[in-house]
Design a protein around this motif. Structure first.
Motif, PDB file in Angstrom:
ATOM      1  N   ASP A 112      -8.023   8.576   6.319  1.00  0.00           N
ATOM      2  CA  ASP A 112      -7.431   9.826   5.848  1.00  0.00           C
ATOM      3  C   ASP A 112      -5.994   9.552   5.391  1.00  0.00           C
ATOM      4  N   ASP A 113      -5.646   9.998   4.182  1.00  0.00           N
ATOM      5  CA  ASP A 113      -4.346   9.668   3.607  1.00  0.00           C
ATOM      6  C   ASP A 113      -3.180  10.171   4.455  1.00  0.00           C
ATOM      7  N   ALA A 114      -3.272  11.409   4.954  1.00  0.00           N
ATOM      8  CA  ALA A 114      -2.168  11.967   5.735  1.00  0.00           C
ATOM      9  C   ALA A 114      -1.971  11.203   7.045  1.00  0.00           C
ATOM     10  N   LYS A 115      -3.084  10.910   7.728  1.00  0.00           N
ATOM     11  CA  LYS A 115      -2.985  10.157   8.980  1.00  0.00           C
ATOM     12  C   LYS A 115      -2.516   8.731   8.731  1.00  0.00           C
ATOM     13  N   ARG A 116      -2.961   8.155   7.622  1.00  0.00           N
ATOM     14  CA  ARG A 116      -2.534   6.803   7.274  1.00  0.00           C
ATOM     15  C   ARG A 116      -1.030   6.781   7.010  1.00  0.00           C
ATOM     16  N   ALA A 117      -0.517   7.802   6.332  1.00  0.00           N
ATOM     17  CA  ALA A 117       0.913   7.871   6.049  1.00  0.00           C
ATOM     18  C   ALA A 117       1.721   7.956   7.340  1.00  0.00           C
ATOM     19  N   ARG A 118       1.228   8.755   8.310  1.00  0.00           N
ATOM     20  CA  ARG A 118       1.934   8.856   9.600  1.00  0.00           C
ATOM     21  C   ARG A 118       1.893   7.527  10.349  1.00  0.00           C
ATOM     22  N   ALA A 119       0.748   6.839  10.279  1.00  0.00           N
ATOM     23  CA  ALA A 119       0.638   5.542  10.955  1.00  0.00           C
ATOM     24  C   ALA A 119       1.579   4.517  10.316  1.00  0.00           C
ATOM     25  N   GLY A 164      13.853   9.470  10.541  1.00  0.00           N
ATOM     26  CA  GLY A 164      13.606   9.453   9.102  1.00  0.00           C
ATOM     27  C   GLY A 164      12.175   9.103   8.758  1.00  0.00           C
ATOM     28  N   ALA A 165      11.653   8.042   9.397  1.00  0.00           N
ATOM     29  CA  ALA A 165      10.296   7.586   9.069  1.00  0.00           C
ATOM     30  C   ALA A 165       9.245   8.608   9.473  1.00  0.00           C
ATOM     31  N   THR A 166       9.404   9.228  10.635  1.00  0.00           N
ATOM     32  CA  THR A 166       8.400  10.197  11.088  1.00  0.00           C
ATOM     33  C   THR A 166       8.457  11.491  10.281  1.00  0.00           C
ATOM     34  N   ALA A 167       9.593  11.762   9.632  1.00  0.00           N
ATOM     35  CA  ALA A 167       9.693  12.974   8.801  1.00  0.00           C
ATOM     36  C   ALA A 167       9.145  12.752   7.402  1.00  0.00           C
ATOM     37  N   ILE A 169       8.166  15.514   4.328  1.00  0.00           N
ATOM     38  CA  ILE A 169       9.069  15.621   3.187  1.00  0.00           C
ATOM     39  C   ILE A 169       8.368  15.198   1.903  1.00  0.00           C
ATOM     40  N   MET A 170       7.457  14.233   2.026  1.00  0.00           N
ATOM     41  CA  MET A 170       6.732  13.757   0.863  1.00  0.00           C
ATOM     42  C   MET A 170       5.885  14.865   0.248  1.00  0.00           C
ATOM     43  N   ALA A 171       5.398  15.782   1.072  1.00  0.00           N
ATOM     44  CA  ALA A 171       4.589  16.882   0.557  1.00  0.00           C
ATOM     45  C   ALA A 171       5.418  17.796  -0.354  1.00  0.00           C
ATOM     46  N   ARG A 172       6.751  17.794  -0.176  1.00  0.00           N
ATOM     47  CA  ARG A 172       7.627  18.629  -0.993  1.00  0.00           C
ATOM     48  C   ARG A 172       8.250  17.864  -2.159  1.00  0.00           C
ATOM     49  N   LEU A 173       8.756  16.664  -1.859  1.00  0.00           N
ATOM     50  CA  LEU A 173       9.487  15.898  -2.874  1.00  0.00           C
ATOM     51  C   LEU A 173       8.630  14.885  -3.601  1.00  0.00           C
ATOM     52  N   GLY A 174       7.479  14.534  -3.026  1.00  0.00           N
ATOM     53  CA  GLY A 174       6.686  13.440  -3.560  1.00  0.00           C
ATOM     54  C   GLY A 174       7.190  12.112  -3.022  1.00  0.00           C
ATOM     55  N   ALA A 175       6.320  11.105  -3.050  1.00  0.00           N
ATOM     56  CA  ALA A 175       6.679   9.807  -2.484  1.00  0.00           C
ATOM     57  C   ALA A 175       7.842   9.166  -3.233  1.00  0.00           C
ATOM     58  N   THR A 176       7.855   9.270  -4.557  1.00  0.00           N
ATOM     59  CA  THR A 176       8.941   8.678  -5.339  1.00  0.00           C
ATOM     60  C   THR A 176      10.261   9.375  -5.039  1.00  0.00           C
ATOM     61  N   GLY A 226      16.719   4.137   5.652  1.00  0.00           N
ATOM     62  CA  GLY A 226      15.741   3.073   5.847  1.00  0.00           C
ATOM     63  C   GLY A 226      14.368   3.627   6.183  1.00  0.00           C
ATOM     64  N   GLY A 227      14.325   4.656   7.026  1.00  0.00           N
ATOM     65  CA  GLY A 227      13.059   5.292   7.347  1.00  0.00           C
ATOM     66  C   GLY A 227      12.396   5.899   6.126  1.00  0.00           C
ATOM     67  N   PHE A 228      13.212   6.485   5.253  1.00  0.00           N
ATOM     68  CA  PHE A 228      12.683   7.070   4.017  1.00  0.00           C
ATOM     69  C   PHE A 228      12.157   6.007   3.055  1.00  0.00           C
ATOM     70  N   VAL A 229      12.794   4.850   3.021  1.00  0.00           N
ATOM     71  CA  VAL A 229      12.476   3.828   2.018  1.00  0.00           C
ATOM     72  C   VAL A 229      11.210   3.064   2.347  1.00  0.00           C
ATOM     73  N   PHE A 230      11.069   2.607   3.582  1.00  0.00           N
ATOM     74  CA  PHE A 230      10.015   1.643   3.885  1.00  0.00           C
ATOM     75  C   PHE A 230       8.610   2.249   3.837  1.00  0.00           C
ATOM     76  N   VAL A 231       8.466   3.515   4.164  1.00  0.00           N
ATOM     77  CA  VAL A 231       7.130   4.118   4.135  1.00  0.00           C
ATOM     78  C   VAL A 231       6.582   4.188   2.705  1.00  0.00           C
ATOM     79  N   PRO A 232       7.289   4.797   1.741  1.00  0.00           N
ATOM     80  CA  PRO A 232       6.729   4.843   0.384  1.00  0.00           C
ATOM     81  C   PRO A 232       6.637   3.464  -0.280  1.00  0.00           C
ATOM     82  N   LEU A 233       7.529   2.525   0.066  1.00  0.00           N
ATOM     83  CA  LEU A 233       7.399   1.185  -0.492  1.00  0.00           C
ATOM     84  C   LEU A 233       6.116   0.519   0.001  1.00  0.00           C
ATOM     85  N   SER A 234       5.797   0.709   1.282  1.00  0.00           N
ATOM     86  CA  SER A 234       4.537   0.165   1.809  1.00  0.00           C
ATOM     87  C   SER A 234       3.346   0.772   1.087  1.00  0.00           C
TER      88      SER A 234
END
Length: 511
Positions: A163-170, A348-351, A355-362, A403-411
């Motif tokens: 599941d994309d949402a659960k994968r993003a949280r993981a 940052g990472a857990t949020a 936040i991605m649902a509002r701003l998008g991953a980019t 850093g929390g914001f950066v590493f999740v969408p880069l992954s």
């Protein structure tokens, strides 16, 4: 880019509608503690996977704190002592890509378990070492074992969470462990070294490693293996090239860029990695299909990750120097000084998924890059009279959230759309970029720092100690400014190359 365009020639596993590989009977799990795919089972699987990642990330920081005690106990020379870290870094950085591909071919859960078992054994031997040679051998084996186990951590997260949402949280939790682990390691290293002995910096891995080895086959489902031969020529050339490259940057940090050995290593690295590209372009079953890197989002994400990692490693290195040399902090107090960074990165990472649902991953990626760069620029005016609260605490918090914001969408940018059969190789390359970025950042920033310290400008202080501290703070400020330039280049790459789905869909292999 579709999975079919990236799939290797020859047979490959069938995929489900979500794009994850289906497992064959040989790859099925035994002894699971709950039903496959249940929240309890996937949650426990994630805990086991993240425990391994935390062990790997903590190890370098924990041992760094113990180095003075290790030198006294085992009579290391100053040069020999540096190899306690270098032996680990060379084996780890040089073998990550091979370790990731071994997981794809031989089974990710199996290779994960073997790697953790070997890492645990090497930790025990390191703690028991009665001589410098045995400790260095144990550190090299630790690095090898970490390179085998670590790439499978992220690949297993991708296959465990469909599941994309659960994968993003993981992935957010994985990024937090990876980014904040160094700060936690400094605290743990200080506590263990001061309260018990440097040997416990190694022994601490043993109970956790044994728990992972026992639980992994019970809670982690084995993804399907790739039924293709291992690309041996590619493995040999990329491993030798990566080792030469990492060692070149390690040596440049201590001997300079004009050192003959440094230059020779860089030339060897270029030739070997060039040979690797040539091998990969011709082989039917490559270690890493070059088409994976041709995707602009994925290629841009790899490059941006390297640059951000260079900035992050540099920040840790020079802020540590400032706290211990200019402010006189002990190793333990320095570790606790990085705690706000770890907390901010976790927040940052857990949020990110929300936040991605509002701003998008980019959008999150751009915001995170701006925060990381802003935190570094905030550190540049550091001076003789700068205290922790007035000049370090705030930048650490801003950098941590960024850093929390950066590493999740880069992954996500790296792993999105990767065929399941190449998830391990892609994950290995991701972690190799982090390690090489750290080596590059340290080498380049040390060079800039050294030049700034020799020519601090302004009016020299009358007191030699004060003048030395003035030069140090000037050098740290210059190094942080150059690190901010790394992030600026990463931001340009993000704007020019990276296009991520707004809600983070397709964040995993084959997704």
């Amino acid at each position: 880019m579709s999975d079919s365009t990236l799939a290797p020639d020859g047979a490959h596993p069938a995929t489900t509608a979500t794009g994850t590989a289906t497992t064959t009977g040989a790859a099925s799990t035994t002894g699971t503690v709950s039903a496959p795919g249940s929240p309890a089972r996937t949650g426990l699987a994630l805990t086991v996977i993240l425990t391994c990642q935390l062990m790997v990330v903590l190890d370098s920081a924990v041992v760094t704190i113990a180095l003075p005690d290790v030198q006294k106990a085992l009579s290391f020379s100053a040069t020999g002592l540096s190899w306690v870290q270098n032996a680990y870094m060379l084996a780890f950085g040089g073998l990550l890509l091979l370790g990731g591909r071994l997981g794809d071919v031989l089974g990710r859960r199996r290779i994960f378990g073997y790697g953790v078992a070997l890492f645990t054994l090497a930790s025990l031997v390191g703690g028991l070492a009665d001589g410098s040679g045995l400790l260095l051998a144990a550190r090299a084996v630790q690095g090898l074992a970490a390179a085998v186990a670590a790439p499978s951590t992220l690949a297993l997260i991708i296959t465990t969470y469909t599941d994309d949402a659960k994968r993003a949280r993981a992935i957010a939790l994985y990024s937090t462990v990876t980014g904040a682990g160094a700060a936690i390691g400094m605290i743990l290293g200080g506590v263990l070294t001061s309260g018990l002995s440097w040997r416990w910096d190694f022994f601490v891995n043993v109970p956790f490693g044994l728990a992972v080895v026992v639980l992994a086959p019970r809670v982690i489902k084995e993804p399907a293996r790739v039924r293709t031969p291992l690309d041996v020529p590619g493995a040999l050339t990329v491993t030798a090239g990566a080792v030469a490259l990492v060692y070149a940057f390690i040596r440049a940090a201590s001997h300079g860029w004009s050192d003959g050995t440094t230059v020779g290593l860089l030339v060897a690295a270029v030739l070997l990695l060039g040979a690797f590209v040539a091998v990969e372009a011709r082989t039917a079953h490559p270690l890493v299909p070059l088409r994976l890197l041709a995707d602009r989002t994925r290629g841009g994400s790899y490059l941006a990750l390297l640059l951000v990692a260079a900035a992050m490693f540099g920040m840790f290195y020079f802020v540590t120097q400032y706290l211990q040399t200019a402010l006189g902090y002990s190793a333990l107090r320095t570790g606790f000084a990085f705690l706000p960074f770890a907390v901010a990165m976790f927040a940052g990472a857990t949020a990110v998924p929300r936040i991605m649902a509002r701003l998008g991953a980019t959008g999150v990626l751009v915001a995170g890059s701006l925060l990381v760069g802003g935190g570094l620029l905030w550190l540049t005016p550091i001076g003789l009279h700068t205290g922790y609260l007035s000049g370090v605490f705030g930048p650490m918090v801003v950098f941590g959230v960024g850093g929390g914001f950066v590493f999740v969408p880069l992954s996500m940018g790296i792993l999105g759309g990767v065929p399941p059969e190449y998830a391990g190789a892609a994950s290995g390359l991701l972690q190799a970029m982090q390690q090489i970025g750290g080596a590059v950042g340290t080498a380049v920033l040390v060079t800039c720092y050294s030049g700034a310290v020799r020519h601090p400008g302004g009016r020299p202080a009358a007191d030699p100690v004060t003048e030395a501290h003035r030069a140090l703070t000037h050098g740290v400020g210059v190094a942080m400014a150059v690190a901010a330039l790394f992030v600026l280049v990463a931001l340009v790459l993000i704007a020019a190359l990276i296009r991520l789905p707004r809600a983070g869909a397709g964040a995993g292999a084959g997704g």
